[in-house]
Design an enzyme around this catalytic site. Structure first.
Site, mmCIF file in Angstrom:
data_model
loop_
_atom_site.group_PDB
_atom_site.id
_atom_site.type_symbol
_atom_site.label_atom_id
_atom_site.label_comp_id
_atom_site.label_asym_id
_atom_site.label_seq_id
_atom_site.Cartn_x
_atom_site.Cartn_y
_atom_site.Cartn_z
ATOM 1 N N GLU A 40 0.805 -1.226 0.000
ATOM 2 C CA GLU A 40 0.000 0.000 0.000
ATOM 3 C C GLU A 40 0.839 1.278 0.000
ATOM 4 O O GLU A 40 0.478 2.273 -0.619
ATOM 5 C CB GLU A 40 -0.946 0.033 1.220
ATOM 6 C CG GLU A 40 -2.028 -1.035 1.202
ATOM 7 C CD GLU A 40 -1.502 -2.413 1.577
ATOM 8 O OE1 GLU A 40 -0.361 -2.503 2.070
ATOM 9 O OE2 GLU A 40 -2.246 -3.390 1.364
ATOM 10 N N PHE A 61 -6.247 -0.345 5.458
ATOM 11 C CA PHE A 61 -4.902 -0.457 4.877
ATOM 12 C C PHE A 61 -4.520 0.833 4.160
ATOM 13 O O PHE A 61 -3.381 1.278 4.195
ATOM 14 C CB PHE A 61 -4.819 -1.639 3.912
ATOM 15 C CG PHE A 61 -5.340 -2.931 4.491
ATOM 16 C CD1 PHE A 61 -6.076 -3.814 3.713
ATOM 17 C CD2 PHE A 61 -5.106 -3.254 5.825
ATOM 18 C CE1 PHE A 61 -6.561 -4.997 4.245
ATOM 19 C CE2 PHE A 61 -5.594 -4.438 6.371
ATOM 20 C CZ PHE A 61 -6.323 -5.318 5.574
ATOM 21 N N ASP A 82 -14.776 -11.358 8.201
ATOM 22 C CA ASP A 82 -13.311 -11.293 8.229
ATOM 23 C C ASP A 82 -12.779 -10.830 9.582
ATOM 24 O O ASP A 82 -11.668 -11.160 9.970
ATOM 25 C CB ASP A 82 -12.787 -10.341 7.142
ATOM 26 C CG ASP A 82 -12.535 -11.051 5.814
ATOM 27 O OD1 ASP A 82 -12.200 -10.359 4.840
ATOM 28 O OD2 ASP A 82 -12.677 -12.286 5.761
#
Lengths: 271, 313
Positions: free
Chosen positions: B57, B82, B116
């Protein structure tokens, strides 16, 4: 300009850097001095630009990832006519465009930098755009990194990407002066073996004496035939040009006293 | 409440393709996440305008900046935490200090990512992006806004963060979308509801409950968190003199604090703030999680009544 003229230019750039940091009372002389020949070779022999049209789209671009060496870049840009020489006495002044680390306020600067580890990514983006979006392989992009900066993980992300996309119009140079802020690079966080690392990352690697105009120019000329990204590891001396600053950790970011300033100036004038 | 349809990430994916047809100058950059963020649709349609830099990233942001520095606008997308978290400093130092024409789309924002779990949630992203000088912040509240929002962001030609949930809202909209804008969805005089994002559905349900009890709610979708539609907020507070702000974000630095700060300086008003309070979240179904953390129509309605009783006459 022939090689001896470039060497003379380097000497004058060092004087200019010394003067501007001393006047400002702030700045990184020693980190700047190790990068002088590298930037002189680039700007006076290789880079394609127009000082009267700094935003010329087809220009080559240079990213000073080692942003604290800004004084060298500013001295060169002023000498080339991007802005008045008289601006240099206002380095880091609140009313000046000459920021402590490069910003787009200054004509001739291709990106704001300063936070170490980010410049190679920027250079990759430019190289990718030049090749794949603008489809202009004549545009080159160069980035100057410091060896201490190679501690930053983002550098290696960018290195991976450059090789993956075979960015042949990208050349990175590391100013390997062996020192970082808190000590010798070998002691703080060793990055050796650098040549092997970059070759493992699938870069073409050239190693040169970073204070030899001849060797730097030979290496930069070879990049024209590259099939992928090129890394030039330039062996340098931090504080090069002033005997009491050379290889001396004490001088990182330190501004000389008037006495030391005069001594430094005399050495450079007579050197 | 059952999970609603109209996934915002799907809306983003479609909008990106439509936008690509309307404007041929921008490129899209991804960090190994395109199928999840739905920028994969754009990648399929315009492969020569799409770059995947792999799972990196920080490099992604620098690369996007490099591309933009050559005069090409960029839309970057990956998961909000992120993007805004790992690459925060790169966004700040390389994109924002250069003031580049880059739209940063943080998908999977909030906790409605669901199964998640918390490593992939973002309850801090609005706060992080709001805090950067010059960064503007938009939050997608319903699928209808997606194309207009992306277009408005792209046309700013300066850094804009767009927050997109993985889940959806059933809400529809025919309103304009502009930086500094907001949409009044219900007109009322008893209580102001300020919100944005997928929780809009729950806020609307709470408003319906209150309407059934004889209260009239001034419901505003403040999809532009920075800059806020100040005149709309103040107009609402003027009418109602009591407010609840609801968001899928931590207490700190999000829409709630933005609106309350505006109120404090321009129109002091009693407020209640319903949000994902000081938790990273956990695995669960999106609706279950919103229930678990108290972002429910019942609670919103109860809080509204409580704040109404604190009105300064």
């Amino acid at each position: 300009m022939d090689n001896s003229q470039l060497e003379e230019k380097a000497r004058n750039i060092r004087l200019s850097v010394l003067d501007m940091v001393f006047t400002a009372g702030s700045g990184h002389i020693d980190s700047s001095f190790s990068a002088v020949e590298i930037l002189v070779a680039l700007y006076y022999r290789f880079l394609k630009f127009r000082q009267d049209e700094p935003a010329w789209a087809q220009r080559d671009r240079f990213i000073l990832s080692k942003g604290h060496a800004a004084p060298v870049l500013y001295a060169i840009l002023a000498d080339l006519g991007f802005f008045p020489q008289s601006d240099l006495s206002k380095l880091r002044d609140v009313a000046s465009h000459l920021q402590g680390h490069p910003s787009l306020e200054t004509p001739g600067i291709d990106s704001a930098t300063g936070s170490l580890g980010q410049g190679l990514s920027i250079a990759c983006g430019i190289a990718f755009a030049n090749e794949r979006i603008h489809r202009d392989p004549s545009r080159q992009v160069y980035a100057l990194l410091s060896d201490g900066e190679l501690n930053e993980g983002q550098i290696w992300e960018a290195a991976m990407m450059a090789a993956h996309f075979r960015l042949r119009n990208l050349t990175a140079i590391v100013d390997c002066n062996g020192l970082q802020y808190t000590g010798a690079t070998s002691v703080v966080m060793s990055t050796e073996p650098l040549r092997a690392k970059f070759e493992a990352f699938r870069w073409e690697v050239l190693v040169v004496n970073g204070h030899s105009i001849v060797e730097l120019c030979q290496a930069l000329a070879r990049c024209a035939d590259a099939t992928g990204p090129t890394m030039i590891l330039a062996k340098t001396v931090k504080g090069k040009g002033v005997s009491f600053m050379e290889n001396n950790l004490e001088w990182h970011g330190k501004v000389p006293t008037p006495e030391k300033y005069r001594a430094a100036r005399m050495e450079l004038e007579n050197g | 409440m059952a999970e609603t349809t109209g996934s915002l990430r799907d809306a983003f994916g479609s909008a990106l393709v439509e936008l690509g047809a309307k404007y041929d100058d921008f490129v899209v950059v991804d960090a190994d996440n395109a199928p999840a963020t739905r920028s994969s649709s754009f990648a399929e349609r315009y492969p020569e305008r799409f770059l995947n830099v792999g799972c990196a990233e920080q490099n992604m942001i620098g690369v996007a900046a490099g591309i933009a520095l050559t005069g090409v606008p960029v839309i970057v997308s990956t998961f909000a935490i992120f993007l805004c978290g790992r690459a925060f400093e790169q966004i700040r130092n390389t994109i924002c200090r250069n003031r580049l024409p880059i739209v940063l789309v943080g998908t999977h924002a909030g906790i409605t990512v669901g199964r998640d779990g918390s490593s992939h949630f973002a309850v801090e992203d609005v706060a992080l992006m709001r805090a950067i000088p010059g960064m503007q912040v938009l939050v997608l509240s319903c699928a209808d806004q997606a194309l207009l929002m992306l277009e408005a962001a792209l046309l700013e030609r300066s850094p804009v963060y767009v927050r997109v949930s993985r889940s959806g809202s059933a809400a529809t909209s025919e309103g304009r979308v502009r930086l500094g804008g907001g949409e009044r969805r219900m007109r009322g005089t008893d209580i102001s509801f300020f919100t944005c994002g997928v929780v809009l559905d729950r806020v609307s349900a709470a408003a319906e409950m209150l309407a059934a009890q004889g209260y009239s709610v001034d419901l505003i979708d403040l999809y532009s968190v920075k800059p806020l539609d100040e005149s709309l907020v103040i107009d609402s507070l003027n009418r109602t003199r009591a407010a609840v702000v609801i968001e899928e974000h931590n207490t700190v630095g999000g829409l709630g604090e933005a609106v309350m700060a505006l109120s404090a300086t321009h129109h002091p008003t009693p407020f209640s703030h319903i949000c994902i309070r000081e938790t990273f979240g956990r695995s669960g179904g999106p609706a279950e999680l919103l229930d678990l953390y108290g972002v429910t129509p019942v609670r919103i309605a109860e809080e509204a009544i409580r704040v109404i009783s604190r009105k300064v006459r």
